[in-house]
Structures are given as C-alpha cells and as structure tokens.
Scaffold this active site. Structure first.
Site, mmCIF file in Angstrom:
data_model
loop_
_atom_site.group_PDB
_atom_site.id
_atom_site.type_symbol
_atom_site.label_atom_id
_atom_site.label_comp_id
_atom_site.label_asym_id
_atom_site.label_seq_id
_atom_site.Cartn_x
_atom_site.Cartn_y
_atom_site.Cartn_z
ATOM 1 N N LYS A 90 0.813 -1.222 0.000
ATOM 2 C CA LYS A 90 0.000 0.000 0.000
ATOM 3 C C LYS A 90 0.847 1.273 0.000
ATOM 4 O O LYS A 90 0.455 2.277 -0.569
ATOM 5 C CB LYS A 90 -0.958 0.003 1.192
ATOM 6 C CG LYS A 90 -2.112 -0.988 1.016
ATOM 7 C CD LYS A 90 -3.254 -0.693 1.951
ATOM 8 C CE LYS A 90 -4.462 -1.554 1.631
ATOM 9 N NZ LYS A 90 -4.263 -2.970 2.026
ATOM 10 N N GLU A 112 -9.857 7.170 3.731
ATOM 11 C CA GLU A 112 -10.824 6.356 4.456
ATOM 12 C C GLU A 112 -10.228 4.964 4.560
ATOM 13 O O GLU A 112 -9.405 4.565 3.734
ATOM 14 C CB GLU A 112 -12.174 6.435 3.768
ATOM 15 C CG GLU A 112 -12.573 5.281 2.930
ATOM 16 C CD GLU A 112 -11.751 5.118 1.674
ATOM 17 O OE1 GLU A 112 -11.302 3.991 1.472
ATOM 18 O OE2 GLU A 112 -11.548 6.058 0.900
ATOM 19 N N SER A 379 1.837 -9.683 -1.018
ATOM 20 C CA SER A 379 1.462 -8.268 -0.917
ATOM 21 C C SER A 379 1.778 -7.662 0.445
ATOM 22 O O SER A 379 1.998 -6.455 0.551
ATOM 23 C CB SER A 379 -0.025 -8.099 -1.240
ATOM 24 O OG SER A 379 -0.825 -8.954 -0.437
HETATM 25 C C1 PLP Z 1 -5.062 -4.004 1.562
HETATM 26 C C2 PLP Z 1 -4.344 -5.249 1.261
HETATM 27 C C3 PLP Z 1 -4.688 -6.079 0.167
HETATM 28 C C4 PLP Z 1 -5.869 -5.819 -0.708
HETATM 29 O O1 PLP Z 1 -5.841 -4.643 -1.446
HETATM 30 P P1 PLP Z 1 -5.636 -4.627 -3.018
HETATM 31 O O2 PLP Z 1 -5.975 -3.236 -3.381
HETATM 32 O O3 PLP Z 1 -6.562 -5.645 -3.613
HETATM 33 O O4 PLP Z 1 -4.229 -4.967 -3.286
HETATM 34 C C5 PLP Z 1 -3.915 -7.190 -0.095
HETATM 35 N N1 PLP Z 1 -2.862 -7.508 0.682
HETATM 36 C C6 PLP Z 1 -2.503 -6.753 1.740
HETATM 37 C C7 PLP Z 1 -1.327 -7.171 2.548
HETATM 38 C C8 PLP Z 1 -3.231 -5.601 2.069
HETATM 39 O O5 PLP Z 1 -2.868 -4.864 3.133
#
Ligand code: PLP
Length: 398
Positions: A90, A112, A379
């Site tokens: 993010k 938000e 992610s």
């Molecule tokens: C917020 C989040 C997601 C989901 O958000 P996307 O916009 O779909 O990428 C995925 N993995 C993690 C670790 C997150 O914090």
C-alpha cells in the site's frame, strides 16, 4: 491514455465516473494535476528517491526453493512486497499520491480505511512529509481495529469515527467524499486501491506498477525469460494490477487474480465479484460487483479484512471480460492453510490476504513442469494477522 484504457477513464465498459457535480469538479482538478506531474522528470526523481531510501525498494524476487521442492513442479518466485516499510504494497501508492498532493500545493490529506492498513500507510507518509492527515473510519471498524487507530494517532493523524448507518467502510467512504467535494482546493483525497471513479484506478495502477516492472526485470535477469504465470490476490485490486499491468502485452504470460472465496462461493459468504458477481455501478464506477436478490450491494465475508470489498477495480473487470486474466477463488480455510505452509517452508509469514495468492500457487505448481515458473505477489507480511489466527486456532476454527 494507456493501451488498456479504451476511452478516457474507461476499461471497455468498466470504470468511468458516476458522481455528483461538485465531486466531478474535484476529480477533474485531480486528473489535470496527475497528467501534468506523472511524467515530470523532477517528480519521478523525487518519487524514486523516497521509494529507495524510505520504502526500501527494490525488494527481492525471491526463489522459494524449499517450497518448490516440497511441491514438485514449477519454480515459485515470491515478490517480497512484505519487506516494504509498513509491511505491504500500500505504501507504493501512498507515496506517489502524497508527492502528487505536495506538487499540487495541498497540505491536508484525507483518507478512508476499513481494516486500517491504508489509514496507517497514509498516516505514515503524512508524518514524513509534515502534512495534516484526517482518516475516516466507520465507528464499528474503529472499535474492532483499536490498535490501528492508535498507530494512526501515534503518527499524528486525526481519526474520525463515522457514526452513520452500519458504521463501516461504506459510511467512511461517504464521509471522505463529502469532505473532498467541499474542500478539494486545499485537500487531497488519497484513495487506497485501484477502485473509485476516474482518475483513481489509473493513478493507483500507475504508482503500483513498480511491482510488476521490478518483478519482470528481476525474472528476466534470473531466468533469462519471462515467467509462465503471475499470481496475486484481489481485493480492490491494487497489488494485483500493479503486478499484472507490466505483463499485459506479454501474451505468453498467464495472469491469475485470486479472490476471497470465504466460506465457499455457493454459500454466498464471500467477496469474489469477478468469480460470482455481475456488472453494476458502485462507489461511483462500473465494475463486477456482488449483488443481492434486489440488485443492491450484497454483504460480503472474508477471513482477510483487506479483501472484504463487494466490488473490484474496473481494469480487472476488463481483463476478465476480454479473457486476458483468469480469476479464481480461494476459500478461508485454504488461505489459512497456506499461511502455515509458507511460514514453515520458507520462514516468511504472509498476510492472510497474500495467503490467498500463495494458496492458489500451492495448487498450481504441482500441475506444471519444473521448467516453468510462477511469480506470486506476497502483498504484505502476516504479523498483523498472527493474533487473529491464534484466536481462531484456540476456538478450533482452523
Ligand atoms: C489491503 C491489502 C490487500 C488488498 O488490497 P488490493 O488493493 O486488492 O491490493 C492485499 N494484501 C494486503 C497485505 C493488504 O494490506
């Protein structure tokens, strides 16, 4: 306009901007600024500086050798977004948008957040750049995520607990949009995923594409060719589109987005609009979404708070419509099993969100040959989820 943007702000029939007039004025203002700065050499240089020195990029494309051996099949590479400052992808988007706000001469940033991850990333960047930060959060979410509220406050942000309606993400989004429409001349609305009205999906894709650009170059360097598969979890779709977009024109690379199947698609308790939803308009843009029998936004469920969203980015909706990507669903239990498997095999505790992508790779790899490769986007890191998994195990839910 990118190759996949068929008409400004549209990806095929998806995307667009369905908002009231005052908000449209704010979005037009934002679009002009984004177009002005995104290719500006000084802007790019400043962004690159903070991506390297503050976020810690480039992060590795790690060959998961023990996991690969255990599964017996394709080689698995992990894109390590979990190693970024604040522990997830993010921050890539947040840094880009905060720098854009800075160029626009704006000193007040609003956001938000549902689970709190995007709010923490935004509060982090605002602290570093000395910007005022207001984060809207549904009152119920704020209570559930008290520790993330405290993190944001530690970082100097003001957290506003929204008392309307169900007091969750939807009400927080409405409060942020109202603020933005009224104050856009001195306020920047920092959106956290590849969703919302134009130009947000395009802006977020632009700043998250660093994931796929790095992964593509790293794979070419390690293997001398492109991967066979790229796999990422899809909530709103920002980490996934960041990985996928740089491979869009590489037609031999198969793209797989993994949605949260919750308790199973047949139960209705999931958050998988691409797998089991239909096109519609939500939060100001057209996408695949989850509808109930009256055509209203359906309630959703996922063990991963960050994937629990009834819509999905318009660009993913388009990738699905033209068959460029496959979207599959992984259930809560499968994701939790993958959370354990990756932790044990590689010493990497993935976020429960990312565990959905890992779970799909665990199924896919054994069906492929050892000559083939898969890139899985990790992610985020799973430290934030350890308490939740612990509690579920105590309650024997796992
Ligand atoms: C917020 C989040 C997601 C989901 O958000 P996307 O916009 O779909 O990428 C995925 N993995 C993690 C670790 C997150 O914090």
């Amino acid at each position: 306009m990118s190759k996949v943007e068929t008409k400004k702000g549209y990806f095929g029939e998806f995307g667009g901007s369905f908002v009231p007039e005052p908000l449209q004025a704010a979005l037009d203002h934002l679009e002009v600024a984004f177009e002005q700065y995104k290719d500006d050499p000084e802007f790019i240089e400043e962004l690159n500086y903070y991506m390297k020195e503050y976020v810690g990029r480039p992060n590795p494309l790690y060959y998961a050798e023990r996991l690969t051996e255990k599964l017996g099949g394709a080689k698995i590479y992990l894109k390590r977004e979990d190693l970024n400052h604040t522990g997830a992808h993010k921050i890539n988007n947040v840094m880009g948008q905060v720098l854009l706000a800075k160029r626009m001469g704006v000193k007040r940033v609003i956001a938000e957040t549902g689970a709190g991850q995007h709010g923490v990333a935004t509060a982090t960047a605002c602290a570093m750049f000395g910007m005022e930060c207001v984060v809207y959060m549904g009152a119920v979410d704020a209570k559930r995520q008290a520790l993330n509220v405290f993190r944001m406050e530690l970082l100097g942000a003001q957290v506003v607990a929204v008392q309307d309606g169900a007091q969750t993400l939807k009400e927080a989004v409405d409060a942020a949009l109202t603020d933005y429409a009224q104050n856009y001349e001195n306020t920047f609305y920092l959106l956290g995923s590849a969703v919302g009205p134009h130009p947000y999906p395009t802006i977020v894709r632009h700043f998250q594409s660093i994931i796929g650009q790095e992964a593509r170059a790293q794979h070419l360097e390690k293997e001398g060719r492109l991967p066979d598969y790229v796999v990422a979890c899809v909530g709103g779709g920002s980490n996934a589109i960041g990985l996928f977009a740089p491979f869009f024109n590489d037609s031999d690379v198969k793209i797989v987005g993994v949605e949260p199947g919750g308790r199973g698609l047949s139960t209705g308790d999931h958050a998988a609009p691409l797998s089991a939803g239909e096109p519609g308009v939500l939060h100001g843009f057209k996408c695949y979404m989850m509808k109930d029998e009256n055509g209203e936004i359906a309630s959703t469920h996922s063990v991963a708070a960050g994937l629990d969203y009834p819509g999905v980015g318009p660009e993913h909706s388009y990738y699905k419509a033209i068959g460029r990507a496959d979207y599959v669903a992984i259930e809560d239990q499968e994701a939790l099993a993958a959370f354990h498997t990756l932790s044990r095999a590689e010493g990497i505790i993935p976020a429960i969100e990312s565990s959905h992508a890992v779970a799909y790779a665990l199924k896919l790899a054994p069906t492929l040959s050892s000559e083939q490769t898969i890139i899985v986007n990790v992610s985020g890191r799973g430290d934030k989820d350890v308490q939740q998994v612990f509690d579920m195990m105590q309650q024997k839910k796992v």
